[in-house]
Scaffold this active site. Structure first.
Site, short mmCIF file in Angstrom:
data_model
loop_
_atom_site.label_atom_id
_atom_site.label_comp_id
_atom_site.label_asym_id
_atom_site.label_seq_id
_atom_site.Cartn_x
_atom_site.Cartn_y
_atom_site.Cartn_z
N SER A 151 0.87 -1.19 0.00
CA SER A 151 0.00 0.00 0.00
C SER A 151 0.89 1.23 0.00
O SER A 151 2.06 1.15 0.40
CB SER A 151 -0.84 0.01 1.28
OG SER A 151 -1.40 1.29 1.51
N TYR A 164 -2.33 -1.17 10.46
CA TYR A 164 -2.28 -1.29 8.99
C TYR A 164 -0.96 -0.72 8.45
O TYR A 164 -0.26 -1.35 7.67
CB TYR A 164 -3.47 -0.55 8.38
CG TYR A 164 -3.61 -0.73 6.88
CD1 TYR A 164 -4.20 -1.87 6.34
CD2 TYR A 164 -3.15 0.25 5.98
CE1 TYR A 164 -4.32 -2.05 4.97
CE2 TYR A 164 -3.28 0.09 4.62
CZ TYR A 164 -3.87 -1.06 4.11
OH TYR A 164 -3.99 -1.23 2.75
P1 NAD Z 1 -11.24 -6.13 -0.19
O1 NAD Z 1 -11.79 -5.99 1.19
O2 NAD Z 1 -12.12 -5.95 -1.35
O3 NAD Z 1 -10.51 -7.54 -0.35
C1 NAD Z 1 -9.76 -8.11 0.68
C2 NAD Z 1 -9.74 -9.61 0.44
O4 NAD Z 1 -8.95 -10.23 1.47
C3 NAD Z 1 -11.14 -10.25 0.53
O5 NAD Z 1 -11.27 -11.20 -0.50
C4 NAD Z 1 -11.13 -10.94 1.89
O6 NAD Z 1 -11.97 -12.07 1.94
C5 NAD Z 1 -9.66 -11.34 1.97
N1 NAD Z 1 -9.26 -11.64 3.33
C6 NAD Z 1 -9.36 -10.86 4.43
N2 NAD Z 1 -8.92 -11.53 5.51
C7 NAD Z 1 -8.53 -12.75 5.07
C8 NAD Z 1 -8.00 -13.89 5.71
N3 NAD Z 1 -7.80 -13.92 7.03
N4 NAD Z 1 -7.72 -14.99 4.97
C9 NAD Z 1 -7.95 -15.00 3.63
N5 NAD Z 1 -8.46 -13.94 2.96
C10 NAD Z 1 -8.74 -12.84 3.69
O7 NAD Z 1 -10.02 -5.10 -0.25
P2 NAD Z 1 -9.03 -4.68 -1.43
O8 NAD Z 1 -9.06 -3.22 -1.52
O9 NAD Z 1 -9.25 -5.49 -2.65
O10 NAD Z 1 -7.64 -5.08 -0.75
C11 NAD Z 1 -6.76 -6.04 -1.27
C12 NAD Z 1 -5.34 -5.69 -0.83
O11 NAD Z 1 -5.00 -4.42 -1.36
C13 NAD Z 1 -5.16 -5.57 0.68
O12 NAD Z 1 -3.94 -6.16 1.07
C14 NAD Z 1 -5.15 -4.08 0.92
O13 NAD Z 1 -4.42 -3.71 2.06
C15 NAD Z 1 -4.46 -3.61 -0.35
N6 NAD Z 1 -4.70 -2.20 -0.66
C16 NAD Z 1 -5.92 -1.74 -0.99
C17 NAD Z 1 -6.09 -0.39 -1.27
C18 NAD Z 1 -7.42 0.20 -1.64
O14 NAD Z 1 -7.50 1.44 -1.72
N7 NAD Z 1 -8.44 -0.59 -1.91
C19 NAD Z 1 -5.00 0.49 -1.20
C20 NAD Z 1 -3.77 -0.02 -0.85
C21 NAD Z 1 -3.62 -1.36 -0.61
#
Ligand code: NAD
Length: 269
Positions: A151, A164
Protein backbone atom coordinates in the site's frame (compact mmCIF):
# COMPACT_ATOMS: atom_id res chain seq x y z
CA UNK A 1 2.49 -10.75 -21.41
CA UNK A 2 5.15 -13.40 -21.98
CA UNK A 3 6.02 -15.86 -19.26
CA UNK A 4 2.71 -16.31 -17.43
CA UNK A 5 0.88 -18.77 -19.69
CA UNK A 6 0.67 -22.23 -18.13
CA UNK A 7 2.07 -21.08 -14.76
CA UNK A 8 0.25 -22.00 -11.55
CA UNK A 9 -0.61 -18.96 -9.47
CA UNK A 10 -2.13 -18.73 -6.00
CA UNK A 11 -3.93 -15.46 -5.24
CA UNK A 12 -4.94 -14.93 -1.60
CA UNK A 13 -8.13 -13.02 -0.87
CA UNK A 14 -9.14 -13.57 -4.49
CA UNK A 15 -12.91 -13.13 -4.23
CA UNK A 16 -13.08 -9.36 -3.85
CA UNK A 17 -11.60 -6.11 -5.11
CA UNK A 18 -7.95 -6.12 -6.16
CA UNK A 19 -7.48 -9.88 -5.58
CA UNK A 20 -10.42 -10.70 -7.83
CA UNK A 21 -9.06 -8.48 -10.60
CA UNK A 22 -5.60 -10.06 -10.23
CA UNK A 23 -7.07 -13.57 -10.50
CA UNK A 24 -9.02 -12.48 -13.61
CA UNK A 25 -5.92 -10.92 -15.18
CA UNK A 26 -3.82 -14.03 -14.62
CA UNK A 27 -6.61 -16.07 -16.24
CA UNK A 28 -6.52 -13.78 -19.28
CA UNK A 29 -2.72 -14.22 -19.41
CA UNK A 30 -3.26 -18.00 -19.63
CA UNK A 31 -2.28 -19.02 -16.09
CA UNK A 32 -3.89 -21.73 -13.99
CA UNK A 33 -5.43 -19.89 -11.08
CA UNK A 34 -5.85 -21.05 -7.47
CA UNK A 35 -8.53 -18.81 -6.00
CA UNK A 36 -8.22 -18.44 -2.24
CA UNK A 37 -11.46 -17.62 -0.44
CA UNK A 38 -12.78 -17.77 3.10
CA UNK A 39 -15.87 -19.56 4.34
CA UNK A 40 -18.05 -16.76 5.62
CA UNK A 41 -21.20 -18.40 7.07
CA UNK A 42 -23.29 -15.29 6.18
CA UNK A 43 -22.27 -15.34 2.52
CA UNK A 44 -21.95 -19.03 1.58
CA UNK A 45 -24.31 -18.80 -1.43
CA UNK A 46 -22.84 -15.53 -2.77
CA UNK A 47 -19.29 -16.82 -2.35
CA UNK A 48 -20.07 -20.10 -4.11
CA UNK A 49 -21.74 -18.26 -7.02
CA UNK A 50 -18.83 -15.87 -7.36
CA UNK A 51 -16.29 -18.69 -7.27
CA UNK A 52 -18.23 -20.59 -9.92
CA UNK A 53 -18.20 -17.45 -12.12
CA UNK A 54 -14.47 -16.94 -11.57
CA UNK A 55 -13.74 -20.63 -12.27
CA UNK A 56 -15.68 -20.55 -15.51
CA UNK A 57 -13.76 -17.42 -16.54
CA UNK A 58 -10.45 -19.23 -15.95
CA UNK A 59 -11.69 -22.24 -17.94
CA UNK A 60 -12.94 -19.90 -20.69
CA UNK A 61 -9.41 -18.54 -21.03
CA UNK A 62 -8.05 -22.08 -21.40
CA UNK A 63 -6.57 -22.43 -17.90
CA UNK A 64 -7.31 -24.68 -14.96
CA UNK A 65 -8.98 -23.35 -11.84
CA UNK A 66 -8.66 -24.40 -8.23
CA UNK A 67 -10.75 -22.82 -5.48
CA UNK A 68 -8.85 -23.12 -2.18
CA UNK A 69 -10.60 -22.27 1.04
CA UNK A 70 -8.41 -20.90 3.83
CA UNK A 71 -7.74 -18.18 6.37
CA UNK A 72 -4.28 -16.64 5.99
CA UNK A 73 -4.12 -15.89 9.70
CA UNK A 74 -4.07 -19.68 10.28
CA UNK A 75 -0.73 -21.37 9.66
CA UNK A 76 -2.29 -24.80 9.10
CA UNK A 77 -4.63 -23.39 6.40
CA UNK A 78 -1.68 -21.83 4.57
CA UNK A 79 0.35 -25.04 4.60
CA UNK A 80 -2.68 -27.00 3.34
CA UNK A 81 -3.49 -24.44 0.61
CA UNK A 82 0.03 -24.40 -0.82
CA UNK A 83 0.20 -28.23 -0.72
CA UNK A 84 -3.16 -28.41 -2.48
CA UNK A 85 -2.02 -26.09 -5.27
CA UNK A 86 1.24 -27.98 -5.78
CA UNK A 87 -0.39 -31.40 -5.77
CA UNK A 88 -3.54 -30.61 -7.79
CA UNK A 89 -2.02 -28.23 -10.35
CA UNK A 90 1.38 -29.93 -10.42
CA UNK A 91 3.44 -27.06 -8.96
CA UNK A 92 3.18 -23.66 -7.32
CA UNK A 93 4.94 -21.07 -9.49
CA UNK A 94 3.59 -17.65 -8.48
CA UNK A 95 2.19 -16.43 -5.15
CA UNK A 96 0.23 -13.20 -4.87
CA UNK A 97 -0.10 -12.14 -1.23
CA UNK A 98 -3.20 -9.98 -1.59
CA UNK A 99 -5.45 -10.77 1.42
CA UNK A 100 -5.64 -7.79 3.72
CA UNK A 101 -7.79 -6.05 6.31
CA UNK A 102 -7.74 -2.71 8.10
CA UNK A 103 -9.11 -1.45 11.40
CA UNK A 104 -9.35 2.13 12.61
CA UNK A 105 -8.98 3.42 16.17
CA UNK A 106 -7.02 6.18 17.89
CA UNK A 107 -3.62 4.57 18.47
CA UNK A 108 -3.81 5.00 22.25
CA UNK A 109 -7.11 3.09 22.33
CA UNK A 110 -6.35 0.22 19.96
CA UNK A 111 -6.71 -3.12 21.73
CA UNK A 112 -3.99 -5.74 21.56
CA UNK A 113 -6.50 -8.15 20.02
CA UNK A 114 -7.37 -5.75 17.18
CA UNK A 115 -3.72 -4.91 16.62
CA UNK A 116 -2.94 -8.63 16.34
CA UNK A 117 -5.85 -9.27 13.96
CA UNK A 118 -4.49 -6.88 11.33
CA UNK A 119 -0.85 -7.96 11.72
CA UNK A 120 -1.84 -11.64 11.62
CA UNK A 121 -3.57 -11.28 8.25
CA UNK A 122 -1.52 -8.58 6.51
CA UNK A 123 2.01 -9.35 7.68
CA UNK A 124 2.29 -12.71 9.47
CA UNK A 125 -0.12 -14.28 6.96
CA UNK A 126 1.79 -12.87 3.99
CA UNK A 127 5.08 -14.09 5.47
CA UNK A 128 3.77 -17.60 6.16
CA UNK A 129 2.34 -17.83 2.62
CA UNK A 130 5.72 -16.70 1.26
CA UNK A 131 7.54 -19.22 3.48
CA UNK A 132 5.41 -22.10 2.24
CA UNK A 133 5.62 -20.96 -1.40
CA UNK A 134 9.42 -20.72 -1.14
CA UNK A 135 9.60 -24.29 0.21
CA UNK A 136 7.75 -25.43 -2.92
CA UNK A 137 9.87 -23.25 -5.21
CA UNK A 138 13.08 -24.73 -3.76
CA UNK A 139 11.75 -28.29 -4.03
CA UNK A 140 10.68 -27.70 -7.65
CA UNK A 141 14.06 -26.14 -8.50
CA UNK A 142 12.70 -23.72 -11.13
CA UNK A 143 12.78 -20.46 -9.18
CA UNK A 144 9.51 -18.74 -8.37
CA UNK A 145 7.73 -15.42 -8.05
CA UNK A 146 6.11 -13.68 -5.10
CA UNK A 147 4.18 -10.45 -5.38
CA UNK A 148 3.04 -8.75 -2.19
CA UNK A 149 0.11 -6.37 -2.32
CA UNK A 150 1.33 -3.59 -0.08
CA UNK A 151 0.00 0.00 0.00
CA UNK A 152 1.10 3.61 -0.24
CA UNK A 153 0.95 3.31 3.56
CA UNK A 154 4.12 1.27 3.26
CA UNK A 155 5.77 4.71 3.37
CA UNK A 156 2.97 7.21 4.23
CA UNK A 157 2.06 7.18 7.94
CA UNK A 158 -1.68 6.66 8.43
CA UNK A 159 -3.02 8.10 11.69
CA UNK A 160 -5.66 5.93 13.43
CA UNK A 161 -4.61 2.95 11.27
CA UNK A 162 -1.35 2.21 13.04
CA UNK A 163 -1.55 -1.59 12.72
CA UNK A 164 -2.28 -1.29 8.99
CA UNK A 165 0.64 1.13 8.48
CA UNK A 166 2.96 -1.15 10.45
CA UNK A 167 1.82 -4.20 8.48
CA UNK A 168 2.57 -2.55 5.13
CA UNK A 169 5.83 -0.98 6.36
CA UNK A 170 6.85 -4.47 7.50
CA UNK A 171 5.85 -5.85 4.13
CA UNK A 172 8.37 -3.56 2.43
CA UNK A 173 11.20 -5.01 4.50
CA UNK A 174 9.88 -8.54 4.06
CA UNK A 175 9.86 -8.03 0.27
CA UNK A 176 13.47 -6.87 0.32
CA UNK A 177 14.72 -9.47 2.81
CA UNK A 178 13.19 -12.42 0.96
CA UNK A 179 14.28 -11.00 -2.41
CA UNK A 180 17.89 -10.78 -1.22
CA UNK A 181 17.88 -14.14 0.55
CA UNK A 182 16.51 -16.13 -2.39
CA UNK A 183 17.81 -14.23 -5.44
CA UNK A 184 20.53 -16.86 -6.02
CA UNK A 185 17.81 -19.53 -6.32
CA UNK A 186 15.97 -17.57 -9.03
CA UNK A 187 13.14 -16.49 -6.76
CA UNK A 188 11.95 -12.93 -7.38
CA UNK A 189 10.02 -11.08 -4.68
CA UNK A 190 8.37 -7.73 -5.42
CA UNK A 191 5.43 -5.68 -4.23
CA UNK A 192 2.81 -3.40 -5.65
CA UNK A 193 1.68 -0.44 -3.56
CA UNK A 194 -1.81 0.71 -4.55
CA UNK A 195 -3.03 4.18 -3.76
CA UNK A 196 -6.72 4.77 -3.12
CA UNK A 197 -8.55 2.14 -5.15
CA UNK A 198 -12.28 1.64 -5.62
CA UNK A 199 -12.92 -1.67 -3.81
CA UNK A 200 -15.18 -2.91 -0.99
CA UNK A 201 -12.46 -2.11 1.61
CA UNK A 202 -13.06 1.58 0.74
CA UNK A 203 -16.78 2.05 1.33
CA UNK A 204 -16.38 5.82 0.77
CA UNK A 205 -15.80 5.30 -2.97
CA UNK A 206 -19.56 4.70 -3.30
CA UNK A 207 -20.36 8.11 -1.76
CA UNK A 208 -19.90 10.76 -4.47
CA UNK A 209 -19.09 13.64 -2.13
CA UNK A 210 -16.57 11.67 -0.08
CA UNK A 211 -15.00 10.28 -3.22
CA UNK A 212 -14.55 13.78 -4.69
CA UNK A 213 -12.97 14.94 -1.43
CA UNK A 214 -10.44 12.08 -1.57
CA UNK A 215 -9.82 12.60 -5.28
CA UNK A 216 -9.04 16.28 -4.72
CA UNK A 217 -5.91 15.13 -2.81
CA UNK A 218 -4.69 12.82 -5.57
CA UNK A 219 -2.51 14.52 -8.23
CA UNK A 220 -4.25 12.58 -11.04
CA UNK A 221 -7.61 13.57 -9.47
CA UNK A 222 -9.10 10.09 -9.48
CA UNK A 223 -8.96 6.86 -7.53
CA UNK A 224 -7.36 3.82 -9.13
CA UNK A 225 -9.09 0.70 -10.38
CA UNK A 226 -8.48 -2.90 -9.37
CA UNK A 227 -7.66 -3.64 -13.01
CA UNK A 228 -4.80 -1.10 -12.92
CA UNK A 229 -3.40 -2.93 -9.86
CA UNK A 230 -3.80 -6.26 -11.63
CA UNK A 231 -1.95 -5.01 -14.72
CA UNK A 232 1.09 -4.05 -12.62
CA UNK A 233 0.98 -7.39 -10.81
CA UNK A 234 0.94 -9.26 -14.13
CA UNK A 235 3.87 -7.15 -15.34
CA UNK A 236 5.96 -8.03 -12.26
CA UNK A 237 5.13 -11.73 -12.73
CA UNK A 238 5.95 -11.71 -16.45
CA UNK A 239 9.12 -12.12 -18.46
CA UNK A 240 9.12 -8.31 -18.88
CA UNK A 241 10.34 -8.10 -15.27
CA UNK A 242 12.89 -10.92 -15.08
CA UNK A 243 15.64 -8.67 -13.61
CA UNK A 244 13.42 -6.90 -11.08
CA UNK A 245 13.49 -8.07 -7.47
CA UNK A 246 13.08 -6.52 -4.02
CA UNK A 247 11.14 -3.55 -5.41
CA UNK A 248 7.83 -1.93 -4.62
CA UNK A 249 5.97 -0.49 -7.58
CA UNK A 250 3.72 2.39 -6.50
CA UNK A 251 0.49 2.64 -8.50
CA UNK A 252 -1.12 5.66 -6.95
CA UNK A 253 -1.87 8.48 -9.41
CA UNK A 254 0.98 10.47 -7.87
CA UNK A 255 -0.16 10.20 -4.25
CA UNK A 256 3.37 9.51 -2.99
CA UNK A 257 4.81 12.51 -4.87
CA UNK A 258 4.16 15.03 -2.05
CA UNK A 259 0.98 16.32 -3.68
CA UNK A 260 1.13 19.59 -1.71
CA UNK A 261 4.06 20.61 -3.92
CA UNK A 262 1.61 21.10 -6.81
CA UNK A 263 1.00 24.48 -5.16
CA UNK A 264 3.82 27.05 -5.18
CA UNK A 265 3.90 27.44 -1.33
CA UNK A 266 7.38 25.91 -1.11
CA UNK A 267 8.87 28.72 -3.19
CA UNK A 268 7.42 31.23 -0.72
CA UNK A 269 5.13 32.79 -3.36
P1 NAD B 1 -11.24 -6.13 -0.19
O1 NAD B 1 -11.79 -5.99 1.19
O2 NAD B 1 -12.12 -5.95 -1.35
O3 NAD B 1 -10.51 -7.54 -0.35
C1 NAD B 1 -9.76 -8.11 0.68
C2 NAD B 1 -9.74 -9.61 0.44
O4 NAD B 1 -8.95 -10.23 1.47
C3 NAD B 1 -11.14 -10.25 0.53
O5 NAD B 1 -11.27 -11.20 -0.50
C4 NAD B 1 -11.13 -10.94 1.89
O6 NAD B 1 -11.97 -12.07 1.94
C5 NAD B 1 -9.66 -11.34 1.97
N1 NAD B 1 -9.26 -11.64 3.33
C6 NAD B 1 -9.36 -10.86 4.43
N2 NAD B 1 -8.92 -11.53 5.51
C7 NAD B 1 -8.53 -12.75 5.07
C8 NAD B 1 -8.00 -13.89 5.71
N3 NAD B 1 -7.80 -13.92 7.03
N4 NAD B 1 -7.72 -14.99 4.97
C9 NAD B 1 -7.95 -15.00 3.63
N5 NAD B 1 -8.46 -13.94 2.96
C10 NAD B 1 -8.74 -12.84 3.69
O7 NAD B 1 -10.02 -5.10 -0.25
P2 NAD B 1 -9.03 -4.68 -1.43
O8 NAD B 1 -9.06 -3.22 -1.52
O9 NAD B 1 -9.25 -5.49 -2.65
O10 NAD B 1 -7.64 -5.08 -0.75
C11 NAD B 1 -6.76 -6.04 -1.27
C12 NAD B 1 -5.34 -5.69 -0.83
O11 NAD B 1 -5.00 -4.42 -1.36
C13 NAD B 1 -5.16 -5.57 0.68
O12 NAD B 1 -3.94 -6.16 1.07
C14 NAD B 1 -5.15 -4.08 0.92
O13 NAD B 1 -4.42 -3.71 2.06
C15 NAD B 1 -4.46 -3.61 -0.35
N6 NAD B 1 -4.70 -2.20 -0.66
C16 NAD B 1 -5.92 -1.74 -0.99
C17 NAD B 1 -6.09 -0.39 -1.27
C18 NAD B 1 -7.42 0.20 -1.64
O14 NAD B 1 -7.50 1.44 -1.72
N7 NAD B 1 -8.44 -0.59 -1.91
C19 NAD B 1 -5.00 0.49 -1.20
C20 NAD B 1 -3.77 -0.02 -0.85
C21 NAD B 1 -3.62 -1.36 -0.61
Amino acid sequence: MEGIKGKNVLVTGATSGIGQAIAARFAVEGANVAINYRNDPDKVKDTQELIEQMCSQVRGCGGKELPVEGDVSEEKDIIRMCEEVASKLGSLDILVNNAGIQMSAPSHELTAADFDKVINVNLRGAYLCAREAIKHFLKQGQGGIIINVSSVHEIIPRPTYVSYSISKGGMENMTKTLALEYAPQGIRVNAIAPGATATPINKWTEDRQKREEVESHIPMRRVGTSEEMAAATAFLASDEATYITGQTLFIDGGLTLYADFLEPWSAGE
